[in-house]
Design a protein around this motif. Structure first.
Motif, mmCIF file in Angstrom:
data_model
loop_
_atom_site.group_PDB
_atom_site.id
_atom_site.type_symbol
_atom_site.label_atom_id
_atom_site.label_comp_id
_atom_site.label_asym_id
_atom_site.label_seq_id
_atom_site.Cartn_x
_atom_site.Cartn_y
_atom_site.Cartn_z
ATOM 1 N N UNK A 119 -104.477 11.260 -43.685
ATOM 2 C CA UNK A 119 -104.697 9.830 -43.893
ATOM 3 C C UNK A 119 -103.399 9.083 -44.113
ATOM 4 N N UNK A 120 -102.482 9.689 -44.862
ATOM 5 C CA UNK A 120 -101.185 9.058 -45.110
ATOM 6 C C UNK A 120 -100.389 8.942 -43.818
ATOM 7 N N UNK A 121 -100.423 9.985 -42.995
ATOM 8 C CA UNK A 121 -99.693 9.964 -41.727
ATOM 9 C C UNK A 121 -100.259 8.884 -40.816
ATOM 10 N N UNK A 122 -101.569 8.769 -40.761
ATOM 11 C CA UNK A 122 -102.200 7.743 -39.938
ATOM 12 C C UNK A 122 -101.838 6.354 -40.458
ATOM 13 N N UNK A 123 -101.805 6.212 -41.770
ATOM 14 C CA UNK A 123 -101.442 4.931 -42.378
ATOM 15 C C UNK A 123 -100.001 4.567 -42.033
ATOM 16 N N UNK A 124 -99.092 5.523 -42.142
ATOM 17 C CA UNK A 124 -97.691 5.273 -41.822
ATOM 18 C C UNK A 124 -97.522 4.897 -40.354
ATOM 19 N N UNK A 125 -98.260 5.563 -39.464
ATOM 20 C CA UNK A 125 -98.198 5.243 -38.043
ATOM 21 C C UNK A 125 -98.681 3.824 -37.789
ATOM 22 N N UNK A 126 -99.758 3.441 -38.450
ATOM 23 C CA UNK A 126 -100.290 2.082 -38.301
ATOM 24 C C UNK A 126 -99.287 1.045 -38.808
#
Length: 58
Positions: A27-34
């Motif tokens: 979830x953190x990785x997806x958030x950072x990508x966004x």
């Protein structure tokens, strides 16, 4: 009472994810990508705005 039952069921179904050490990382990785995508878009729009402002004589 119905909403409380729905919350309880949701917690029971997904409680493992709350305590899984690796679950939050995805979830953190997806958030950072966004966030990176949004910053890129902001930069693009800023460049376009500045270009159009110069072209219009402002």
């Amino acid at each position: 009472m119905n909403q409380i039952y729905a919350w309880k069921k949701q917690l029971q179904d997904q409680a493992v994810r709350a305590f899984d050490a690796g679950a939050g990382r995805d979830g953190e990785a997806a958030h950072e990508l966004e966030v990176e995508k949004l910053h890129a878009k902001i930069g693009q729009l800023t460049v376009e705005r500045d270009f159009l402002a110069r072209r219009s004589g402002r």
